[in-house]
Design a protein around this motif. Structure first.
Motif, short mmCIF file in Angstrom:
data_model
loop_
_atom_site.label_atom_id
_atom_site.label_comp_id
_atom_site.label_asym_id
_atom_site.label_seq_id
_atom_site.Cartn_x
_atom_site.Cartn_y
_atom_site.Cartn_z
N ASP A 15 10.73 -25.33 -9.06
CA ASP A 15 12.15 -25.03 -9.14
C ASP A 15 12.53 -24.57 -10.55
OD1 ASP A 15 12.40 -25.77 -6.54
OD2 ASP A 15 13.24 -27.75 -6.95
N ILE A 16 11.97 -25.22 -11.55
CA ILE A 16 12.28 -24.85 -12.93
C ILE A 16 11.78 -23.43 -13.21
CG2 ILE A 16 11.83 -25.36 -15.35
CD1 ILE A 16 11.66 -28.32 -14.56
N LYS A 17 10.62 -23.11 -12.68
CA LYS A 17 10.06 -21.77 -12.89
C LYS A 17 10.95 -20.71 -12.26
CE LYS A 17 5.91 -18.99 -12.13
NZ LYS A 17 4.55 -18.95 -11.53
N VAL A 18 11.43 -20.97 -11.04
CA VAL A 18 12.32 -20.02 -10.37
C VAL A 18 13.61 -19.85 -11.15
CG1 VAL A 18 13.71 -19.62 -8.30
CG2 VAL A 18 11.35 -20.47 -8.09
N LEU A 19 14.18 -20.96 -11.63
CA LEU A 19 15.41 -20.90 -12.41
C LEU A 19 15.21 -20.09 -13.69
CD1 LEU A 19 16.62 -24.60 -12.07
CD2 LEU A 19 17.69 -22.60 -11.05
N ALA A 20 14.08 -20.32 -14.36
CA ALA A 20 13.79 -19.60 -15.60
C ALA A 20 13.65 -18.10 -15.34
CB ALA A 20 12.51 -20.15 -16.23
N GLU A 21 13.01 -17.74 -14.24
CA GLU A 21 12.84 -16.32 -13.89
C GLU A 21 14.19 -15.67 -13.60
OE1 GLU A 21 10.14 -16.40 -10.63
OE2 GLU A 21 8.34 -16.58 -11.89
N ASN A 22 15.06 -16.41 -12.90
CA ASN A 22 16.38 -15.86 -12.59
C ASN A 22 17.20 -15.65 -13.86
OD1 ASN A 22 16.13 -15.64 -9.79
ND2 ASN A 22 16.73 -17.76 -9.45
N LEU A 23 17.12 -16.62 -14.78
CA LEU A 23 17.85 -16.48 -16.03
C LEU A 23 17.36 -15.27 -16.82
CD1 LEU A 23 17.95 -20.22 -17.17
CD2 LEU A 23 19.91 -18.83 -16.51
N THR A 24 16.07 -14.99 -16.74
CA THR A 24 15.50 -13.87 -17.48
C THR A 24 15.76 -12.53 -16.80
OG1 THR A 24 13.72 -15.30 -18.30
CG2 THR A 24 13.36 -12.92 -18.42
N ASN A 25 15.61 -12.50 -15.48
CA ASN A 25 15.66 -11.24 -14.74
C ASN A 25 17.06 -10.79 -14.34
OD1 ASN A 25 12.85 -11.23 -14.89
ND2 ASN A 25 12.63 -12.25 -12.91
N HIS A 26 18.04 -11.67 -14.43
CA HIS A 26 19.37 -11.32 -13.95
C HIS A 26 20.42 -11.37 -15.05
CE1 HIS A 26 18.28 -11.20 -9.68
NE2 HIS A 26 17.47 -12.22 -9.94
N GLY A 27 20.01 -11.01 -16.25
CA GLY A 27 20.94 -11.01 -17.38
C GLY A 27 22.14 -10.11 -17.14
N ASP A 28 21.89 -8.90 -16.58
CA ASP A 28 22.98 -7.96 -16.32
C ASP A 28 23.94 -8.51 -15.26
OD1 ASP A 28 21.92 -6.23 -18.15
OD2 ASP A 28 20.90 -4.97 -16.67
N ASP A 29 23.38 -9.20 -14.27
CA ASP A 29 24.23 -9.76 -13.22
C ASP A 29 25.13 -10.86 -13.76
OD1 ASP A 29 23.11 -8.11 -11.27
OD2 ASP A 29 21.45 -9.50 -10.93
N PHE A 30 24.58 -11.71 -14.64
CA PHE A 30 25.40 -12.75 -15.25
C PHE A 30 26.50 -12.13 -16.10
CE2 PHE A 30 21.63 -15.54 -14.51
CZ PHE A 30 22.29 -16.53 -13.80
N ALA A 31 26.19 -11.00 -16.73
CA ALA A 31 27.19 -10.30 -17.55
C ALA A 31 28.33 -9.78 -16.67
CB ALA A 31 26.54 -9.15 -18.30
N LYS A 32 27.98 -9.28 -15.47
CA LYS A 32 29.00 -8.79 -14.53
C LYS A 32 29.92 -9.93 -14.09
CE LYS A 32 26.23 -5.01 -12.62
NZ LYS A 32 25.52 -4.51 -11.41
N VAL A 33 29.32 -11.08 -13.82
CA VAL A 33 30.13 -12.24 -13.42
C VAL A 33 31.07 -12.63 -14.55
CG1 VAL A 33 30.06 -14.68 -12.78
CG2 VAL A 33 28.38 -13.10 -11.82
N SER A 34 30.57 -12.60 -15.77
CA SER A 34 31.38 -12.93 -16.93
C SER A 34 32.56 -11.97 -17.05
CB SER A 34 30.54 -12.89 -18.20
OG SER A 34 31.33 -13.11 -19.35
N GLU A 35 32.29 -10.67 -16.85
CA GLU A 35 33.36 -9.67 -16.92
C GLU A 35 34.39 -9.90 -15.83
OE1 GLU A 35 34.01 -7.35 -19.21
OE2 GLU A 35 32.36 -8.25 -20.33
N PHE A 36 33.92 -10.31 -14.66
CA PHE A 36 34.82 -10.57 -13.54
C PHE A 36 35.77 -11.71 -13.88
CE2 PHE A 36 35.65 -12.92 -9.55
CZ PHE A 36 36.40 -11.95 -8.90
N PHE A 37 35.24 -12.78 -14.48
CA PHE A 37 36.10 -13.90 -14.82
C PHE A 37 37.04 -13.56 -15.98
CE2 PHE A 37 32.94 -16.45 -12.45
CZ PHE A 37 33.83 -17.10 -11.61
N LYS A 38 36.61 -12.66 -16.86
CA LYS A 38 37.52 -12.19 -17.91
C LYS A 38 38.71 -11.46 -17.27
CE LYS A 38 34.18 -11.55 -21.67
NZ LYS A 38 33.49 -10.54 -22.53
#
Length: 247
Positions: A15-38
């Motif tokens: 589970d930790i490995k999957v979470l780490a991969e998601n954090l690394t591979n989806h940086g742009d997606d997290f940025a989009k979510v951040s912009e949405f909440f802004k």
């Protein structure tokens, strides 16, 4: 960073490995979510969006309803349009705005109303009149309760239609806020959540008792999009409509 490089080891390694991969591979997606909440950080913008979920109107009327200037409303509308949360149509020289009918817009609408229900002082205590299990119809007149029963019956017989709270208010001559409060008191849930249960139950019946296609059933229970219906059905019943029909 590998899992072995973590300072401490807590939880399942996979589970930790999957979470780490998601954090690394989806940086742009997290940025989009951040912009949405802004985008939603301005309460006036949220109010305008919520209004347009229930009512189509022009800039002048929107400005009057929310107590803002027309230029300020236009500024917020542009931001909402740029993010596909609001759409518009022209009638002659007049432009009318409404919330976009898409998954993100619908999710945001539901989130706003759920949050208001939770945060509102009259709904936020265990002993309030909206706690159906403990207090039922307390503090509401028999006439109001009878109207809410009529509204419930009307909605139950028109599951194929998307009826707004404003439509109900005009038809049954009751303030929208009162409709929401009394409905939740009588039935223990919001109108949207309660009628969604009816839609999903009716869809299940149609799947097992008719030869209608999934698209036809989706339309029959008020979903213009088959994909939205499929997603809602799986969330409610735990399986896809096709799987439910097979079982």
């Amino acid at each position: 960073m590998s899992i072995k490089e973590l300072p401490h080891h807590h939880g399942d390694e996979h589970d930790i490995k999957v979470l780490a991969e998601n954090l690394t591979n989806h940086g742009d997606d997290f940025a989009k979510v951040s912009e949405f909440f802004k985008l939603l950080s301005d309460p006036s913008r949220v109010r305008i969006f919520w209004l347009l979920c229930h009512h189509e109107d022009c800039v002048l009327d929107i400005a009057s309803l929310v107590g803002m200037s027309s230029p300020a409303v236009s500024h917020h509308l542009k931001a909402l349009r740029d993010n596909d949360l609001v759409t518009f149509r022209r009638v002659g020289k007049e432009v009318y705005y409404k919330a976009t009918d898409n998954a993100l817009s619908n999710l945001l609408h539901e989130m706003i109303e759920d949050t208001i229900d939770i945060a509102c002082p009259e709904h936020g205590h265990d002993n309030c009149c909206c706690n159906h299990e403990n207090h039922g119809d307390l503090d509401h007149s028999s006439e109001q309760i009878e109207i809410i029963h009529d509204i419930h019956d009307y909605l139950s017989h028109h599951l194929d239609q998307r009826i707004t709270i404003e439509n109900l208010s005009h038809q049954f001559h009751m303030n929208p806020t009162t409709i929401k409060a009394v409905f939740k008191s009588v039935y223990g849930n919001s109108i949207a959540a309660h009628i969604k249960e009816h839609r999903m139950e009716q869809a299940a019946r149609l799947l097992t008792s008719t030869e209608s296609t999934i698209a036809e059933i989706a339309d029959a229970v008020g979903y213009g999009s088959q994909s939205k219906f499929t997603s809602a059905f799986k969330e409610f019943h735990g399986v896809l409509p096709t799987e439910y029909r097979k079982k």
